[in-house]
Design an enzyme around this catalytic site. Structure first.
Site, PDB file in Angstrom:
ATOM      1  N   ASP A  95       0.777  -1.235   0.000  1.00 17.72           N
ATOM      2  CA  ASP A  95       0.000   0.000   0.000  1.00 17.72           C
ATOM      3  C   ASP A  95       0.804   1.279   0.000  1.00 17.72           C
ATOM      4  OD1 ASP A  95       1.203   0.180   2.459  1.00 17.72           O
ATOM      5  OD2 ASP A  95      -0.592  -0.239   3.617  1.00 17.72           O
ATOM      6  N   GLU A 117      -0.014  -8.949  -1.920  1.00 21.84           N
ATOM      7  CA  GLU A 117      -0.952  -8.399  -0.923  1.00 21.84           C
ATOM      8  C   GLU A 117      -1.998  -7.505  -1.596  1.00 21.84           C
ATOM      9  OE1 GLU A 117      -0.360  -5.445   2.456  1.00 21.84           O
ATOM     10  OE2 GLU A 117       0.120  -7.296   3.506  1.00 21.84           O
ATOM     11  N   GLU A 131      -3.036   5.120   1.912  1.00 21.67           N
ATOM     12  CA  GLU A 131      -2.807   3.729   1.503  1.00 21.67           C
ATOM     13  C   GLU A 131      -3.995   3.119   0.762  1.00 21.67           C
ATOM     14  OE1 GLU A 131      -2.020   4.981   4.482  1.00 21.67           O
ATOM     15  OE2 GLU A 131       0.142   4.670   4.648  1.00 21.67           O
ATOM     16  N   HIS A 212       2.002   4.926  13.897  1.00 19.07           N
ATOM     17  CA  HIS A 212       2.685   5.831  12.958  1.00 19.07           C
ATOM     18  C   HIS A 212       1.809   6.362  11.834  1.00 19.07           C
ATOM     19  CE1 HIS A 212       2.746   3.025   9.559  1.00 19.07           C
ATOM     20  NE2 HIS A 212       2.921   2.078  10.448  1.00 19.07           N
ATOM     21  N   ARG A 214      -0.347   8.187   9.038  1.00 17.62           N
ATOM     22  CA  ARG A 214      -0.444   9.602   8.664  1.00 17.62           C
ATOM     23  C   ARG A 214      -1.780  10.229   9.064  1.00 17.62           C
ATOM     24  NH1 ARG A 214       3.317  11.785   4.579  1.00 17.62           N
ATOM     25  NH2 ARG A 214       4.911  10.192   4.407  1.00 17.62           N
ATOM     26  N   HIS A 244       8.320   5.285  15.885  1.00 12.72           N
ATOM     27  CA  HIS A 244       8.618   5.541  14.471  1.00 12.72           C
ATOM     28  C   HIS A 244       9.390   6.865  14.365  1.00 12.72           C
ATOM     29  CE1 HIS A 244       8.012   6.384  10.220  1.00 12.72           C
ATOM     30  NE2 HIS A 244       7.430   5.207  10.042  1.00 12.72           N
TER      31      HIS A 244
HETATM   32  C1  UD1 Z   1       5.099   4.691   5.122  1.00 16.71           C
HETATM   33  C2  UD1 Z   1       3.947   4.201   4.227  1.00 16.71           C
HETATM   34  C3  UD1 Z   1       2.969   3.359   5.015  1.00 16.71           C
HETATM   35  C4  UD1 Z   1       3.670   2.246   5.745  1.00 16.71           C
HETATM   36  C5  UD1 Z   1       4.766   2.860   6.625  1.00 16.71           C
HETATM   37  C6  UD1 Z   1       5.503   1.790   7.390  1.00 16.71           C
HETATM   38  C7  UD1 Z   1       3.233   5.668   2.448  1.00 16.71           C
HETATM   39  C8  UD1 Z   1       2.301   6.736   2.065  1.00 16.71           C
HETATM   40  N1  UD1 Z   1       3.173   5.322   3.725  1.00 16.71           N
HETATM   41  O1  UD1 Z   1       4.626   5.634   6.057  1.00 16.71           O
HETATM   42  O2  UD1 Z   1       2.052   2.795   4.090  1.00 16.71           O
HETATM   43  O3  UD1 Z   1       2.751   1.571   6.589  1.00 16.71           O
HETATM   44  O4  UD1 Z   1       5.672   3.569   5.768  1.00 16.71           O
HETATM   45  O5  UD1 Z   1       6.232   2.295   8.458  1.00 16.71           O
HETATM   46  O6  UD1 Z   1       3.978   5.179   1.631  1.00 16.71           O
HETATM   47  N2  UD1 Z   1      12.044   7.989   8.728  1.00 16.71           N
HETATM   48  C9  UD1 Z   1      13.371   7.875   9.116  1.00 16.71           C
HETATM   49  N3  UD1 Z   1      14.009   6.676   8.948  1.00 16.71           N
HETATM   50  C10 UD1 Z   1      13.400   5.587   8.403  1.00 16.71           C
HETATM   51  C11 UD1 Z   1      12.035   5.709   8.021  1.00 16.71           C
HETATM   52  C12 UD1 Z   1      11.378   6.907   8.180  1.00 16.71           C
HETATM   53  O7  UD1 Z   1      13.952   8.818   9.610  1.00 16.71           O
HETATM   54  O8  UD1 Z   1      14.044   4.528   8.270  1.00 16.71           O
HETATM   55  C13 UD1 Z   1      11.336   9.279   8.921  1.00 16.71           C
HETATM   56  C14 UD1 Z   1      11.759  10.343   7.931  1.00 16.71           C
HETATM   57  O9  UD1 Z   1      11.718  11.591   8.537  1.00 16.71           O
HETATM   58  C15 UD1 Z   1      10.656  10.243   6.873  1.00 16.71           C
HETATM   59  C16 UD1 Z   1       9.460   9.981   7.763  1.00 16.71           C
HETATM   60  O10 UD1 Z   1       9.946   9.085   8.761  1.00 16.71           O
HETATM   61  O11 UD1 Z   1      10.553  11.424   6.120  1.00 16.71           O
HETATM   62  C17 UD1 Z   1       8.230   9.440   7.118  1.00 16.71           C
HETATM   63  O12 UD1 Z   1       8.486   8.283   6.334  1.00 16.71           O
HETATM   64  P1  UD1 Z   1       7.426   7.925   5.157  1.00 16.71           P
HETATM   65  O13 UD1 Z   1       7.911   6.719   4.457  1.00 16.71           O
HETATM   66  O14 UD1 Z   1       7.175   9.152   4.347  1.00 16.71           O
HETATM   67  O15 UD1 Z   1       6.079   7.642   5.921  1.00 16.71           O
HETATM   68  P2  UD1 Z   1       5.617   6.513   6.919  1.00 16.71           P
HETATM   69  O16 UD1 Z   1       4.767   7.159   7.939  1.00 16.71           O
HETATM   70  O17 UD1 Z   1       6.785   5.725   7.401  1.00 16.71           O
HETATM   71  N1  UDP Z   2       8.318  -3.984  13.163  1.00 14.66           N
HETATM   72  C1  UDP Z   2       9.685  -4.055  13.413  1.00 14.66           C
HETATM   73  N2  UDP Z   2      10.207  -3.223  14.392  1.00 14.66           N
HETATM   74  C2  UDP Z   2       9.443  -2.349  15.080  1.00 14.66           C
HETATM   75  C3  UDP Z   2       8.049  -2.277  14.798  1.00 14.66           C
HETATM   76  C4  UDP Z   2       7.519  -3.103  13.815  1.00 14.66           C
HETATM   77  O1  UDP Z   2      10.411  -4.836  12.824  1.00 14.66           O
HETATM   78  O2  UDP Z   2       9.985  -1.634  15.951  1.00 14.66           O
HETATM   79  C5  UDP Z   2       7.770  -4.856  12.095  1.00 14.66           C
HETATM   80  C6  UDP Z   2       6.524  -5.631  12.428  1.00 14.66           C
HETATM   81  O3  UDP Z   2       6.833  -6.897  12.970  1.00 14.66           O
HETATM   82  C7  UDP Z   2       5.809  -5.732  11.094  1.00 14.66           C
HETATM   83  C8  UDP Z   2       6.246  -4.486  10.354  1.00 14.66           C
HETATM   84  O4  UDP Z   2       7.392  -3.989  11.047  1.00 14.66           O
HETATM   85  O5  UDP Z   2       6.235  -6.853  10.340  1.00 14.66           O
HETATM   86  C9  UDP Z   2       5.159  -3.471  10.338  1.00 14.66           C
HETATM   87  O6  UDP Z   2       5.654  -2.266   9.892  1.00 14.66           O
HETATM   88  P1  UDP Z   2       4.875  -0.897  10.069  1.00 14.66           P
HETATM   89  O7  UDP Z   2       4.059  -0.936  11.305  1.00 14.66           O
HETATM   90  O8  UDP Z   2       5.898   0.177   9.934  1.00 14.66           O
HETATM   91  O9  UDP Z   2       3.984  -0.805   8.768  1.00 14.66           O
HETATM   92  P2  UDP Z   2       2.541  -1.344   8.336  1.00 14.66           P
HETATM   93  O10 UDP Z   2       2.482  -2.801   8.639  1.00 14.66           O
HETATM   94  O11 UDP Z   2       1.538  -0.535   9.073  1.00 14.66           O
HETATM   95  O12 UDP Z   2       2.485  -1.052   6.872  1.00 14.66           O
END
Ligand code: UD1
Ligand code: UDP
Length: 389
Positions: A95, A117, A131, A212, A214, A244
């Site tokens: 997603d 998925e 998503e 986490h 949005r 997060h």
């Molecule tokens: C994204 C996905 C969401 C998924 C989630 C998993 C979209 C729209 N959303 O949301 O579907 O469930 O990832 O966690 O694609 N950041 C770091 N280090 C990292 C990762 C993130 O610093 O390793 C910070 C950065 O500031 C980044 C922000 O998190 O800009 C947001 O990351 P982003 O991928 O835009 O959104 P998620 O909320 O993680």
């Molecule tokens: N997860 C992880 N470390 C963490 C939190 C979650 O490895 O500190 C794993 C969790 O087991 C799952 C995946 O990350 O498999 C879920 O990721 P996230 O919640 O970021 O995204 P979503 O599933 O909502 O897309």
């Protein structure tokens, strides 16, 4: 057949890793991997756990990135990668904006897409946002749709997607969880996690938290933090929250919860220690999709801090409840499960509606056929169970 798998975030990495491993082991497939780096640290740890070395890395992540910048950077970056690799199929997962942009890039290059998925829906474009729309776009573009459950397939059929393109495979997250659970059982690794988490008071019940989304930025996350603060007034719970790194989450959570004796705000965990902690937890509060799928397989009650879910199967099985993001609802429902042993017992029965650990093998078989034969359809019923790890 040359397959280009494209992913960029932590959950995509976890759910694509066992498939990438399996594709690499097939003689008749050439498996190539491109990561977008939508996540950086959170993705890199997944690549390390599963020993995946990407062939391409777009490294697009920026602090506080916007959906527009992710979309444009992925589209631009993939144009050259797809042209160079000339894959027979592009595989994307789930997603995310990476997934949607990658599907668009493949579509523009006239390369067929397989969606791992496929078919998850809430029917509400605002939740999960963005998503729900990402999923609709990817499903519309895809030639092969790997639906994890019978109900996700039904969602696709009701959007007039042809049944011959859909395979019900189970969710690859259970394949990944099986691999991780085996590793976590190794005595040396287990001992290292026990040492790492020795600071958590094991005489109290551990509540594991992740949040986490949005659509919860602002009021939602403030409410979640306020419910946790109230729960922390109990002296029989230990709250562990890997936060997060998104500043829209990290800042309000730290403001509300830093310094509380029985609340541990920690960095996001690598996948293996997270699986260890899910197993050790008494219950889980989350807005994650993947955690909603993993926790029922481990027999852990889950309260989902969202208004909707695209994963109704575990709710129907009685191990997951949707509680929304009001502080009162989160507090009251958590308290009920903590204080009512019979209710806890009903939630804690291990269920496995999302897979049997063989989803990747079914996806590989369907790719090999290039189209999905009726006999490849996996689940005739609405759900299935296998013994949890
Ligand atoms: C994204 C996905 C969401 C998924 C989630 C998993 C979209 C729209 N959303 O949301 O579907 O469930 O990832 O966690 O694609 N950041 C770091 N280090 C990292 C990762 C993130 O610093 O390793 C910070 C950065 O500031 C980044 C922000 O998190 O800009 C947001 O990351 P982003 O991928 O835009 O959104 P998620 O909320 O993680
Ligand atoms: N997860 C992880 N470390 C963490 C939190 C979650 O490895 O500190 C794993 C969790 O087991 C799952 C995946 O990350 O498999 C879920 O990721 P996230 O919640 O970021 O995204 P979503 O599933 O909502 O897309």
């Amino acid at each position: 057949m040359r397959i280009l798998s494209i992913f960029g975030t932590r959950p995509e990495g976890i759910k694509m890793a066992p498939l990438v491993q399996m594709l690499a082991a097939q003689e008749d497939f050439e498996s190539r991997v491109c990561v977008t780096g939508q996540h950086r640290e959170m993705l890199d740890q997944v690549l390390d756990v599963f020993g995946i070395v990407p062939d391409h890395d777009l490294s697009i992540m920026r602090p506080n990135q916007t959906l527009t910048t992710i979309m444009t950077a992925v589209l631009e970056g993939l144009q050259g990668v797809i042209a160079d690799e000339k894959p027979d199929y592009v595989l994307v997962h789930g997603d995310t904006t990476t997934s949607m942009a990658a599907a668009m890039a493949a579509f523009y290059a006239r390369v067929p897409v397989g969606h791992v998925e496929a078919g998850l829906r809430t029917g509400n474009m605002d939740s999960p946002w963005p998503e729900e729309m990402n999923r609709c776009v990817v499903d519309r573009i895809s030639s092969l749709l790997f639906a994890p459950t019978a109900s996700s397939r039904q969602n696709l059929l009701s959007e007039s997607i042809d049944n011959s393109r859909i395979a019900v495979t189970g969710n690859t997250v259970i394949d990944a969880l099986h691999i991780a659970s085996q590793k976590v059982k190794e005595p040396a690794l287990r001992a290292s996690f026990e040492k790492k988490f020795a600071g958590f008071d094991s005489s109290r019940r551990l509540i594991l938290v992740t949040a986490h989304r949005r659509e919860s930025f602002g009021e939602g996350i403030v409410n979640i933090a306020s419910a946790l603060k109230r729960l922390a007034q109990r002296d029989d719970v230990e709250i562990v929250y890997p936060v997060h790194p998104n500043p829209n989450i990290k800042r309000p959570v730290e403001e509300a919860l830093s310094g509380l004796r029985n609340v541990h705000l920690i960095e996001p965990l690598d996948y293996l220690p997270f699986v260890y902690l899910m197993d050790r937890a008494h219950m889980i509060l989350t807005d994650s999709g993947g955690v909603q799928e993993e926790a029922p397989a481990l027999g852990k009650p889950v309260l989902v801090m969202r208004d909707t879910t695209e994963r109704p199967e575990a709710v129907a099985a009685g191990t997951v409840a949707i509680v929304g993001t009001s502080a009162q609802a989160i507090y009251a429902n958590t308290t009920r499960i903590l204080d009512d042993a019979a209710l806890y017992g009903r939630f804690a029965r291990a269920q496995n509606p999302y897979g049997d650990g063989k989803a990747c093998a079914r996806i590989v078989a369907a790719l090999r056929q290039g189209a999905i034969a009726p006999e490849a359809q996996f689940m005739p019923a609405t759900s299935f169970k296998v013994a949890a790890e």
